[in-house]
Design a protein around this motif. Structure first.
Motif, PDB file in Angstrom:
ATOM      1  N   THR A  48       0.845  -1.191   0.000  1.00 41.70           N
ATOM      2  CA  THR A  48       0.000   0.000   0.000  1.00 41.70           C
ATOM      3  C   THR A  48       0.882   1.242   0.000  1.00 41.70           C
ATOM      4  N   ASP A  51       0.842   5.567   0.851  1.00 43.35           N
ATOM      5  CA  ASP A  51       0.094   6.627   1.544  1.00 43.35           C
ATOM      6  C   ASP A  51      -0.609   7.555   0.558  1.00 43.35           C
ATOM      7  N   SER A  74      -5.019   7.890  -1.625  1.00 45.61           N
ATOM      8  CA  SER A  74      -4.226   6.791  -1.068  1.00 45.61           C
ATOM      9  C   SER A  74      -4.370   5.566  -1.972  1.00 45.61           C
ATOM     10  N   ASP A  85      -4.696   1.925  -1.333  1.00 52.15           N
ATOM     11  CA  ASP A  85      -4.906   0.988  -0.229  1.00 52.15           C
ATOM     12  C   ASP A  85      -5.009  -0.464  -0.683  1.00 52.15           C
ATOM     13  N   ASP A  86      -5.122  -0.673  -1.983  1.00 54.52           N
ATOM     14  CA  ASP A  86      -5.115  -2.035  -2.527  1.00 54.52           C
ATOM     15  C   ASP A  86      -3.677  -2.409  -2.862  1.00 54.52           C
ATOM     16  N   SER A 146      -8.951   3.106  -3.063  1.00 56.53           N
ATOM     17  CA  SER A 146      -8.550   4.256  -2.247  1.00 56.53           C
ATOM     18  C   SER A 146      -9.609   4.593  -1.205  1.00 56.53           C
ATOM     19  N   LYS A 147      -9.135   4.999  -0.023  1.00 56.05           N
ATOM     20  CA  LYS A 147     -10.037   5.405   1.057  1.00 56.05           C
ATOM     21  C   LYS A 147      -9.845   6.862   1.479  1.00 56.05           C
ATOM     22  N   ASN A 178     -10.738  11.827   5.028  1.00 57.39           N
ATOM     23  CA  ASN A 178     -10.498  10.504   5.597  1.00 57.39           C
ATOM     24  C   ASN A 178     -11.831   9.998   6.130  1.00 57.39           C
TER      25      ASN A 178
END
Length: 307
Positions: A19, A21, A53, A55-56, A100-101, A137
């Protein structure tokens, strides 16, 4: 001819999984209309940073064109405000919802204001560097505004040393004579009368503030006005001799080490309940030394800015 073009970001997996940032773009150059406290938006030329981000851990990459086109749509069809930035961040995440989160964006530009001179009433333009930043976020958006404000700072130590030299020169000139007011006044108007002057320098107050999540119109002008009123010696635009004389008087009556400037601004911003947190850095670009004098302070809240 091929019927479709390859989309590596969607079709390929990362050779090394992990992942990240933030992934995105910086130095995107675009014009924006900034929502103004006066009601009339101001056009600025901005440099934009746009990120999401990753995230995967298996995803090859993000869709940078989606970020760019969304920023471009804001530049063409909307004004830069808290609500438009929140909408932009929503799209950043929606367009990458499988990988992405989080999302972030920043806009850096010079904000021009018409400023009056101190006495003569003349007016001129002054530019102030501004950066508007936001991070999304989950359901929470953090908004930040950063403004740079230049001012003049006169050293209290050099002022005291200059006064001592003037006292010595006065004593040498008039120490053995009966004082005559006209003679003293005439002497004070000569270079012998003012044998030394304190050193001053152009200085910069760099201020970051955390704003309420619901902020829509960014308080750029209000912040500039508050800081300049507190410091009392902002650099001037158009000036006549009477303005320059008043500027000299204000410098003489508002002597400041960098510590004084930082504490003054700390006190001023603490009075504003709409500012959730702040970070202040003052740089005095020394005329005596080859280095700068710097003070940094924050509001000091738990989990807030750190000096």
């Amino acid at each position: 001819m091929p019927t479709s073009m390859p989309d590596i970001a969607n079709q390929a997996q990362a050779h090394i999984e992990g992942t990240l940032d933030w992934v995105g773009m910086s130095n995107i150059e675009m014009p924006f209309m900034v929502a103004s406290e006066s009601g009339l938006p101001q056009q600025v030329g901005a440099r934009v940073e746009a990120f999401v981000s990753l995230d995967d851990a298996k995803a090859k990459g993000i869709h940078m064109s989606r970020l760019y086109l969304a920023v471009d749509e804001l530049a063409n069809d909307d004004v830069l405000s808290g609500s438009s930035i929140r909408k932009l961040l929503d799209y950043f995440i929606e367009s990458h919802n499988d990988i992405s989160k989080q999302a972030r964006v920043s806009f850096s530009f010079e904000y021009l204001l018409r400023r009056k001179s101190l006495v003569s009433g003349k007016q001129g333009w002054k530019g102030y560097p501004v950066t508007i930043s936001a991070v999304r976020n989950g359901d929470k958006t953090e908004l930040e505004m950063q403004v740079g404000i230049t001012y003049s700072s006169t050293c209290p130590c050099s002022a005291a040393l200059a006064r001592q030299l003037i006292q010595q020169a006065f004593k040498k000139q008039f120490g053995h004579d009966d004082l005559n007011l006209d003679d003293v006044v005439a002497w004070l108007g000569t270079t012998d009368g003012i044998v030394a002057t304190p050193h001053s320098q152009r200085s910069l107050a760099d201020i970051k503030v955390k704003l309420s999540e619901s902020t829509d119109i960014f308080p750029i002008v209000a912040m500039i006005d508050r800081v300049e009123a507190a410091l009392k010696t902002p650099v001037q635009a158009a000036v006549k001799r009477e303005d320059e004389q008043e500027f000299a008087r204000l410098n003489g009556q508002n002597l400041m080490f960098c510590e004084d400037s930082a504490r003054l601004l700390q006190y001023e911003l603490n009075k504003n309940s709409t500012i959730l947190d702040f970070w202040i850095r003052v740089n005095h670009y020394e005329s005596l030394h080859a280095h700068d004098a710097v003070s940094i302070t924050t509001k000091g809240i738990t989990g807030g800015y750190r000096a």
